[in-house]
Enzyme design. Structure first.
Site, PDB file in Angstrom:
ATOM      1  N   TRP A 191       0.818  -1.222   0.000  1.00 25.13           N
ATOM      2  CA  TRP A 191       0.000   0.000   0.000  1.00 25.13           C
ATOM      3  C   TRP A 191       0.846   1.265   0.000  1.00 25.13           C
ATOM      4  O   TRP A 191       0.476   2.258  -0.626  1.00 25.13           O
ATOM      5  CB  TRP A 191      -0.987   0.003   1.166  1.00 25.13           C
ATOM      6  CG  TRP A 191      -2.126  -0.958   0.957  1.00 25.13           C
ATOM      7  CD1 TRP A 191      -2.413  -2.053   1.708  1.00 25.13           C
ATOM      8  CD2 TRP A 191      -3.139  -0.911  -0.081  1.00 25.13           C
ATOM      9  NE1 TRP A 191      -3.532  -2.686   1.209  1.00 25.13           N
ATOM     10  CE2 TRP A 191      -3.986  -2.017   0.126  1.00 25.13           C
ATOM     11  CE3 TRP A 191      -3.386  -0.056  -1.155  1.00 25.13           C
ATOM     12  CZ2 TRP A 191      -5.085  -2.290  -0.699  1.00 25.13           C
ATOM     13  CZ3 TRP A 191      -4.476  -0.324  -1.981  1.00 25.13           C
ATOM     14  CH2 TRP A 191      -5.300  -1.417  -1.753  1.00 25.13           C
TER      15      TRP A 191
ATOM     16  N   ASP B  80      -1.371   6.726   6.448  1.00 27.35           N
ATOM     17  CA  ASP B  80      -2.519   5.934   5.989  1.00 27.35           C
ATOM     18  C   ASP B  80      -2.802   4.890   7.064  1.00 27.35           C
ATOM     19  O   ASP B  80      -2.033   3.953   7.252  1.00 27.35           O
ATOM     20  CB  ASP B  80      -2.163   5.261   4.650  1.00 27.35           C
ATOM     21  CG  ASP B  80      -3.253   4.289   4.177  1.00 27.35           C
ATOM     22  OD1 ASP B  80      -4.291   4.155   4.855  1.00 27.35           O
ATOM     23  OD2 ASP B  80      -3.043   3.667   3.117  1.00 27.35           O
TER      24      ASP B  80
ATOM     25  N   LYS C 101     -12.431  -1.029   6.416  1.00 30.66           N
ATOM     26  CA  LYS C 101     -11.745  -2.126   7.086  1.00 30.66           C
ATOM     27  C   LYS C 101     -12.171  -2.226   8.551  1.00 30.66           C
ATOM     28  O   LYS C 101     -12.342  -3.309   9.074  1.00 30.66           O
ATOM     29  CB  LYS C 101     -10.229  -1.929   7.007  1.00 30.66           C
ATOM     30  CG  LYS C 101      -9.712  -1.686   5.586  1.00 30.66           C
ATOM     31  CD  LYS C 101      -9.111  -2.916   4.956  1.00 30.66           C
ATOM     32  CE  LYS C 101      -8.903  -2.802   3.459  1.00 30.66           C
ATOM     33  NZ  LYS C 101      -8.102  -1.679   2.996  1.00 30.66           N
TER      34      LYS C 101
HETATM   35  C1  LIG Z   1      -7.604  -1.120   1.640  1.00 32.23           C
HETATM   36  C2  LIG Z   1      -6.524  -0.133   1.763  1.00 32.23           C
HETATM   37  C3  LIG Z   1      -6.441   0.988   0.903  1.00 32.23           C
HETATM   38  C4  LIG Z   1      -7.351   1.191  -0.283  1.00 32.23           C
HETATM   39  O1  LIG Z   1      -8.608   1.473   0.076  1.00 32.23           O
HETATM   40  P1  LIG Z   1      -9.775   1.660  -1.025  1.00 32.23           P
HETATM   41  O2  LIG Z   1     -10.830   2.292  -0.202  1.00 32.23           O
HETATM   42  O3  LIG Z   1     -10.126   0.302  -1.537  1.00 32.23           O
HETATM   43  O4  LIG Z   1      -9.281   2.555  -2.091  1.00 32.23           O
HETATM   44  C5  LIG Z   1      -5.441   1.894   1.120  1.00 32.23           C
HETATM   45  N1  LIG Z   1      -4.546   1.737   2.115  1.00 32.23           N
HETATM   46  C6  LIG Z   1      -4.589   0.669   2.947  1.00 32.23           C
HETATM   47  C7  LIG Z   1      -3.589   0.535   4.025  1.00 32.23           C
HETATM   48  C8  LIG Z   1      -5.587  -0.295   2.789  1.00 32.23           C
HETATM   49  O5  LIG Z   1      -5.626  -1.353   3.604  1.00 32.23           O
END
Ligand SMILES: *Cc1c(COP(=O)(O)O)cnc(C)c1O
Length: 349
Positions: free
Chosen positions: A89, A159, A183
């Site tokens: 990511w 993030d 998540k």
């Molecule tokens: C799932 C995830 C993303 C992407 O998220 P989307 O909403 O599907 O664009 C970005 N960063 C991390 C750490 C993730 O786990």
């Protein structure tokens, strides 16, 4: 997963929210009652995370992936930023950022195939770097930061998509935290961004779509256009549920207990192992492998037949991965270990 008591509350309110005679899905985003829902979700989050007053809370559509572009497009004022390459990511974020400016990789564990969080102690940060970027929990690789990197006074952007609200964090250490909510918090299609007010640029590229400027959202209380009302409403419920169940310290304890159940098994197993070094292991996402692709696939299929869903690793890395997000009960971790233990025995280990 969503907490079951929250799903029940949502079910009970779905036809008639708070005596309004309408479903949340039917409320106009300009109506005062809808504004109450947004303001309530924000104030609950401020309470849960102890967010200082000088930070804005923004609800933005488009998920985590859109932030990979919004972050550099808004925040690379001098045209360069430092990214820490800790897994899939953070690499995706850095690749996207290169479209907007210079990306300096401050530290990387690509060479080890991401078995630990990169050592940032000798990281060099140019004085005009606009920010340092990390992915605080690498969902696919199963790595987490135990200690934030020393950014030498540069703003830190994190993030937190796959660890948001899983344990306490000191918001004042960051210039920006963002998380795709799907998540750990609520329905997909939205990001919660927490940004220090002085880090939000008032002037941006004139070609930038108005929706992609953080200032648009900051100035309008996330109400410039029609927001993802359903997601904001559900997130608010989950945030209140976390407050009611002891806050983030209690969530951290529950999460650590679940993760320990799985890691202790992996340590003792002769068939399965974790590819990640102990000090970098994620509490939320636990990848594991048998060493054979075919056997990994067999485990995934047998687990699914036993009612354990979603163990197949991400297509980019293969193997298996257990995600133990906030709402996963301890019984889920126990059931997984029981299953893996029997599988191992049946395979003569
Ligand atoms: C799932 C995830 C993303 C992407 O998220 P989307 O909403 O599907 O664009 C970005 N960063 C991390 C750490 C993730 O786990």
């Amino acid at each position: 997963m969503m907490p079951e008591p929250v799903l029940e509350e949502i079910r009970d309110e779905v036809m008639n929210w708070n005596g309004s005679g309408m479903s949340v899905m039917e409320l106009s985003h300009r109506s005062p009652i809808f504004r109450t829902i947004v303001e309530d979700a924000e104030s609950a989050l401020r309470e849960l995370m102890s967010i200082p007053n000088e930070y804005k809370v923004l609800f933005i559509q488009g998920g985590g992936t859109l932030q990979f572009a919004m972050v550099p497009w808004n925040l690379m004022k001098n045209g360069r930023a430092v990214y820490i390459d800790s897994g899939i990511w953070s690499k995706k974020a850095a690749d996207e950022a290169r479209k907007y400016g210079e990306v300096i990789i401050g530290a990387s564990e690509a060479a080890s195939n991401y078995i630990r969080i990169p050592d940032c102690s000798k990281m060099e940060i140019p004085s005009d770097a606009d920010y340092v970027y990390i992915c605080e929990n690498e969902t696919i690789n199963g790595l987490t930061w135990r200690e934030l990197p020393d950014t030498k006074g540069h703003p830190l952007v994190s993030d937190q998509s796959s660890m948001f609200l899983s344990e306490p964090r000191d918001v004042s250490k960051y210039a920006m935290i963002y998380a795709g909510v799907q998540k750990n918090v609520g329905p997909s299609g939205m990001v919660i961004a927490i940004m220090r007010e002085d880090f939000i640029p008032k002037e941006v590229d004139p070609k930038m779509p108005v929706y992609l400027s953080y200032d648009t959202h900051a100035k309008t209380g996330s109400g410039y256009n029609t927001p993802n009302g359903w997601s904001i409403y559900c997130c608010g419920k989950v945030i209140h549920h976390l407050i009611k169940t002891g806050g983030l310290a209690a969530a951290a304890e529950r999460n650590a207990e679940k993760a320990k159940i799985v890691y202790d098994f992996l340590e003792s197993s002769k068939l399965f192992k974790s590819p990640v070094e102990p000090e970098s292991r994620s509490v939320m996402n636990i990848p594991f492998v048998t060493g054979s692709k075919d056997l990994d696939a067999e485990v995934g299929a047998a687990a699914e037949r036993a009612g354990l869903i979603g163990l197949k690793g991400h297509p980019s890395v293969g193997g298996l991965r257990a995600s133990l997000y906030n709402a996963m009960p301890k019984e889920g971790a126990v059931a997984l270990v029981d299953f893996l233990h029997s599988f191992e025995k049946e395979h003569g280990k």
